[in-house]
Write a protein that holds these residues in place. Structure first.
Motif, PDB file in Angstrom:
ATOM      1  N   TYR A   1     -31.885  14.954 -21.029  1.00 22.94           N
ATOM      2  CA  TYR A   1     -32.622  15.149 -22.277  1.00 22.94           C
ATOM      3  C   TYR A   1     -31.836  14.595 -23.466  1.00 22.94           C
ATOM      4  O   TYR A   1     -30.618  14.769 -23.559  1.00 22.94           O
ATOM      5  N   ASP A   2     -32.550  13.965 -24.396  1.00 24.77           N
ATOM      6  CA  ASP A   2     -31.916  13.338 -25.559  1.00 24.77           C
ATOM      7  C   ASP A   2     -32.524  13.902 -26.849  1.00 24.77           C
ATOM      8  O   ASP A   2     -33.613  13.508 -27.263  1.00 24.77           O
ATOM      9  N   TRP A   3     -31.815  14.808 -27.502  1.00 25.06           N
ATOM     10  CA  TRP A   3     -32.293  15.383 -28.758  1.00 25.06           C
ATOM     11  C   TRP A   3     -32.448  14.337 -29.852  1.00 25.06           C
ATOM     12  O   TRP A   3     -33.300  14.468 -30.736  1.00 25.06           O
ATOM     13  N   ARG A   4     -31.645  13.292 -29.799  1.00 24.26           N
ATOM     14  CA  ARG A   4     -31.702  12.287 -30.867  1.00 24.26           C
ATOM     15  C   ARG A   4     -33.086  11.654 -30.975  1.00 24.26           C
ATOM     16  O   ARG A   4     -33.504  11.233 -32.055  1.00 24.26           O
ATOM     17  N   LYS A   5     -33.808  11.573 -29.872  1.00 27.03           N
ATOM     18  CA  LYS A   5     -35.167  11.045 -29.919  1.00 27.03           C
ATOM     19  C   LYS A   5     -36.088  11.994 -30.693  1.00 27.03           C
ATOM     20  O   LYS A   5     -36.967  11.556 -31.441  1.00 27.03           O
ATOM     21  N   ALA A   6     -35.874  13.288 -30.504  1.00 23.69           N
ATOM     22  CA  ALA A   6     -36.659  14.266 -31.258  1.00 23.69           C
ATOM     23  C   ALA A   6     -36.322  14.187 -32.738  1.00 23.69           C
ATOM     24  O   ALA A   6     -37.214  14.257 -33.606  1.00 23.69           O
ATOM     25  N   GLU A   7     -35.055  14.042 -33.026  1.00 25.49           N
ATOM     26  CA  GLU A   7     -34.588  13.888 -34.399  1.00 25.49           C
ATOM     27  C   GLU A   7     -35.254  12.681 -35.065  1.00 25.49           C
ATOM     28  O   GLU A   7     -35.717  12.743 -36.207  1.00 25.49           O
ATOM     29  N   GLN A   8     -35.277  11.586 -34.321  1.00 24.49           N
ATOM     30  CA  GLN A   8     -35.880  10.359 -34.850  1.00 24.49           C
ATOM     31  C   GLN A   8     -37.368  10.560 -35.119  1.00 24.49           C
ATOM     32  O   GLN A   8     -37.907  10.054 -36.113  1.00 24.49           O
TER      33      GLN A   8
ATOM     34  N   LEU B   1     -30.786  24.914 -31.727  1.00 22.19           N
ATOM     35  CA  LEU B   1     -29.886  24.291 -32.696  1.00 22.19           C
ATOM     36  C   LEU B   1     -29.939  24.965 -34.067  1.00 22.19           C
ATOM     37  O   LEU B   1     -28.948  24.952 -34.809  1.00 22.19           O
ATOM     38  N   THR B   2     -31.059  25.536 -34.404  1.00 15.74           N
ATOM     39  CA  THR B   2     -31.188  26.243 -35.683  1.00 15.74           C
ATOM     40  C   THR B   2     -30.914  27.738 -35.538  1.00 15.74           C
ATOM     41  O   THR B   2     -30.939  28.465 -36.543  1.00 15.74           O
ATOM     42  N   ASN B   3     -30.671  28.197 -34.317  1.00 15.65           N
ATOM     43  CA  ASN B   3     -30.433  29.620 -34.027  1.00 15.65           C
ATOM     44  C   ASN B   3     -31.531  30.490 -34.630  1.00 15.65           C
ATOM     45  O   ASN B   3     -31.265  31.502 -35.293  1.00 15.65           O
ATOM     46  N   THR B   4     -32.775  30.100 -34.393  1.00 16.47           N
ATOM     47  CA  THR B   4     -33.905  30.834 -34.950  1.00 16.47           C
ATOM     48  C   THR B   4     -34.672  31.634 -33.900  1.00 16.47           C
ATOM     49  O   THR B   4     -35.759  32.133 -34.184  1.00 16.47           O
ATOM     50  N   GLY B   5     -34.100  31.775 -32.700  1.00 15.06           N
ATOM     51  CA  GLY B   5     -34.706  32.690 -31.737  1.00 15.06           C
ATOM     52  C   GLY B   5     -34.802  34.098 -32.300  1.00 15.06           C
ATOM     53  O   GLY B   5     -35.882  34.708 -32.307  1.00 15.06           O
TER      54      GLY B   5
ATOM     55  N   ALA C   1     -22.834  18.963 -27.871  1.00 16.93           N
ATOM     56  CA  ALA C   1     -21.851  19.123 -26.793  1.00 16.93           C
ATOM     57  C   ALA C   1     -21.720  20.588 -26.402  1.00 16.93           C
ATOM     58  O   ALA C   1     -21.597  20.924 -25.210  1.00 16.93           O
ATOM     59  N   ASP C   2     -21.746  21.486 -27.384  1.00 19.60           N
ATOM     60  CA  ASP C   2     -21.675  22.923 -27.107  1.00 19.60           C
ATOM     61  C   ASP C   2     -22.866  23.376 -26.274  1.00 19.60           C
ATOM     62  O   ASP C   2     -22.728  24.196 -25.351  1.00 19.60           O
TER      63      ASP C   2
ATOM     64  N   VAL D   1     -33.127  15.496 -40.648  1.00 21.41           N
ATOM     65  CA  VAL D   1     -32.431  16.229 -39.593  1.00 21.41           C
ATOM     66  C   VAL D   1     -31.216  15.417 -39.162  1.00 21.41           C
ATOM     67  O   VAL D   1     -31.317  14.210 -38.913  1.00 21.41           O
ATOM     68  N   ASN D   2     -30.085  16.082 -39.049  1.00 21.83           N
ATOM     69  CA  ASN D   2     -28.868  15.412 -38.590  1.00 21.83           C
ATOM     70  C   ASN D   2     -27.965  16.444 -37.930  1.00 21.83           C
ATOM     71  O   ASN D   2     -27.046  16.986 -38.545  1.00 21.83           O
ATOM     72  N   VAL D   3     -28.241  16.729 -36.669  1.00 23.84           N
ATOM     73  CA  VAL D   3     -27.473  17.723 -35.916  1.00 23.84           C
ATOM     74  C   VAL D   3     -26.138  17.115 -35.503  1.00 23.84           C
ATOM     75  O   VAL D   3     -26.071  15.956 -35.084  1.00 23.84           O
TER      76      VAL D   3
END
Length: 436
Positions: free
Chosen positions: A102-109, A351-355, A62-63, A54-56
Motif C-alpha cells: 500500500y502507498d499512502w503517497r497516492k492517497a495524498e496526491q 495518521l491523524t489519530n482520529t479513531g 515507517a512507524d 497533506v504532507n505526512v
C-alpha cells in the motif's frame, strides 16, 4: 437579467450574484493577480480561510509499518461465518497488503490535487474541500461524510456533480461542492471540550457556507452527514434551500406502535404491510446483532479509543467490520471497493489519530437532550437497497412533512456515494432539480 413582473433578479442572475463572493475568495486563495479579487482577498484574510495540503512525514509511515509487522494476532474465529466478527484470514490479507504494497503517497496526491482549506469556526479548525463547477449558475451544495467514512467516500462524485456535462448530465444539473471533514475526523481539528453534537456542527456548516460566500445553498449527507443535514433542516437557517439524505433516522420516522414493539421485543404489529414487516424485522436484526459498536462509542468512546489509537490492526478491524456489514455486497467490502480505497480511509484515521475523537460524536449525540423540532425545509430522500434502515415513503413523511422527492434505487449500500458514484450523482441531481 431581471424578472419583469417582480423586478427581482432571475434565478440565473441571482445565484450568479450570490456565488460571486465565493469565486473571488477562491481566486484570492490561489494568488490570482486579477484586480477584481482585491476586495475578496481582504475579506478572506479577516475570516482566516487558509490553503491546506497533506504532507505526512516519512517517520509516521515507517512507524505504521513497524506496528503492522509487530502485530500480535488472535486465534481464528471458531465459526465459519462472520457471526463472531471480522474473520482472521480476511483481515490478515488486508494487513499484509497494507504493510508491504500500500502507498499512502497516492492517497495524498489524490487529496492534494483538490483545493483544500482550513478555517476556524467556534474555536475549531475545519478542513474542507471546495470545488467550483465550470457552470456559473451551479447550486452550492455542502456534502457531509459519516463514520467510519471520511472525505474519501465523497471524492468520486466531485466530477459528476461539478461537471455534469462530462458525465451524462446537463449544465442545469451542476453544483459547487463544499466537502468538510467533521470536527474530530481527518484533518479537521479535534474539539477540546464537549458539546460538538450534530446540532452544533449544523450551525458550523451554515457559518462555513456563508463565510465562503454562498448565501443560498443545499445540504446533502449519509450516516452522520444525514443526521447533520437533518439538524440543518430543523434549524432552517436563512439561505438553506433544502436537504437530501440517503440515510433516514429510525426514531423520527417509525410509527409509535412499531417502535414500542421493537423496544419491548414484541412481534411486528399485525396491521403492518409486508414491506413494513420487512423493515421491522431488519430493524430488529440490526438492534440485536449490529448495534454494539454504537453502544460502545455512545457510552465509552475513551475506552475503545485506547485501542484505536495504539493498534493500526485494531483500528482496521473496527472499521472493516462495519464496511462489511453495510455495503451492498454484504460481508465482502472488497467487491465494493479496492483494497487501496479501503486503506486510504483507514490510514487517514490512523495518521491523524482520529479513531478516538471520531468516536465521540456518538457520545455527544447520546448526551444531546435537545428536543428535535420539525424539519420544514424541502427534503429529498433516496433509499439504497443495502442501507440498514429503509422506511417506506409514508414513514419518511413523519419526519419530513415537506418531502419533495423519494426514490428507491436498485443497487448501492450505506456508503452510496463511494459504492455507486454515478447512480448517487443522478439521484442528487434529481433531488434538487425542483429547487433550482
Amino acid at each position: 437579467m431581471f424578472n419583469q413582473q417582480t423586478k427581482r433578479p432571475t434565478a440565473l442572475t441571482r445565484r450568479a450574484l450570490l456565488v460571486n463572493g465565493a469565486v473571488v475568495a477562491t481566486l484570492a486563495v490561489f494568488g490570482s493577480q486579477m484586480a477584481v479579487v482585491e476586495a475578496g482577498a481582504q475579506a478572506l484574510a479577516s475570516n482566516d480561510i487558509r490553503p491546506f495540503r497533506v504532507n505526512v512525514s516519512a517517520e509516521s509511515l515507517a512507524d505504521l509499518r513497524r506496528r503492522l509487522a509487530a502485530t500480535r494476532w488472535p486465534e481464528a474465529e471458531t465459526v465459519d461465518d462472520r457471526s463472531q466478527g471480522v474473520q482472521l484470514s480476511r483481515l490478515q490479507a488486508l494487513v499484509r497488503y497494507w504493510e508491504t504494497d500500500y502507498d499512502w503517497r497516492k492517497a495524498e496526491q489524490k487529496l492534494n490535487s483538490l483545493p483544500q482549506f482550513l478555517t476556524k469556526i467556534d474555536g475549531v479548525d475545519i478542513h474542507f474541500i471546495h470545488v467550483r463547477s465550470p457552470h456559473a449558475d451551479a447550486m452550492p451544495l455542502i456534502m457531509t461524510h459519516g463514520w467510519p467514512g471520511s472525505i474519501f467516500e465523497l471524492l468520486k462524485v466531485i466530477g459528476p456533480l461539478t461537471d455534469p456535462t462530462a458525465h451524462g448530465g446537463s449544465a442545469q444539473d451542476a453544483f459547487h461542492l463544499v466537502l468538510p471533514s467533521i470536527p474530530g475526523f481527518g484533518f479537521s481539528e479535534k474539539p477540546q471540550g464537549t458539546g460538538w453534537n450534530p446540532d452544533r456542527i449544523a450551525r458550523t456548516w451554515d457559518v462555513l457556507m456563508k463565510r465562503i460566500g454562498y448565501k443560498e445553498y443545499a445540504s446533502q449527507g449519509g450516516d452522520w452527514g444525514a443526521i447533520i443535514s437533518d439538524s440543518m433542516g430543523r434549524q432552517a437557517p436563512e439561505g438553506l434551500l433544502g436537504i437530501h439524505v440517503n440515510r433516514i433516522e429510525r426514531s423520527t420516522t417509525i410509527p409509535p406502535e412499531v417502535g414500542k414493539a421493537l423496544k419491548n421485543g414484541d412481534p411486528a404489529p399485525e396491521n403492518l404491510s409486508e414491506e413494513e414487516k420487512t423493515v421491522f424485522n431488519e430493524a430488529r436484526e440490526f438492534l440485536s446483532k449490529g448495534f454494539g459498536y454504537a453502544a460502545i462509542m455512545g457510552t465509552r468512546p475513551q475506552t475503545i479509543g485506547y485501542s484505536l489509537a495504539d493498534s493500526p490492526v485494531g483500528l482496521a478491524a473496527w472499521f472493516y467490520d462495519k464496511l462489511a456489514d453495510w455495503v451492498f455486497t454484504r460481508g465482502e467490502p472488497e467487491r465494493a471497493f479496492t483494497r487501496d480505497e479501503i486503506l486510504d480511509n483507514i490510514t487517514l484515521y490512523w495518521l491523524t489519530n482520529t479513531g478516538p475523537s471520531s468516536s465521540r460524536i456518538y457520545w455527544e449525540n447520546s448526551a444531546n437532550t435537545a428536543m428535535p423540532g420539525i424539519i420544514t425545509v424541502p427534503v429529498a430522500v433516496t433509499i439504497f437497497p443495502g442501507e440498514v434502515y429503509r422506511p417506506p415513503e409514508h414513514w419518511a413523511e413523519r419526519a419530513y412533512p415537506n418531502l419533495i422527492y423519494y426514490n428507491k434505487v436498485d443497487k448501492g449500500g450505506h456508503f452510496a456515494a463511494w459504492e455507486e458514484p454515478e447512480l448517487f450523482s443522478v439521484e442528487v441531481r434529481a433531488a434538487f432539480k425542483s429547487l433550482r
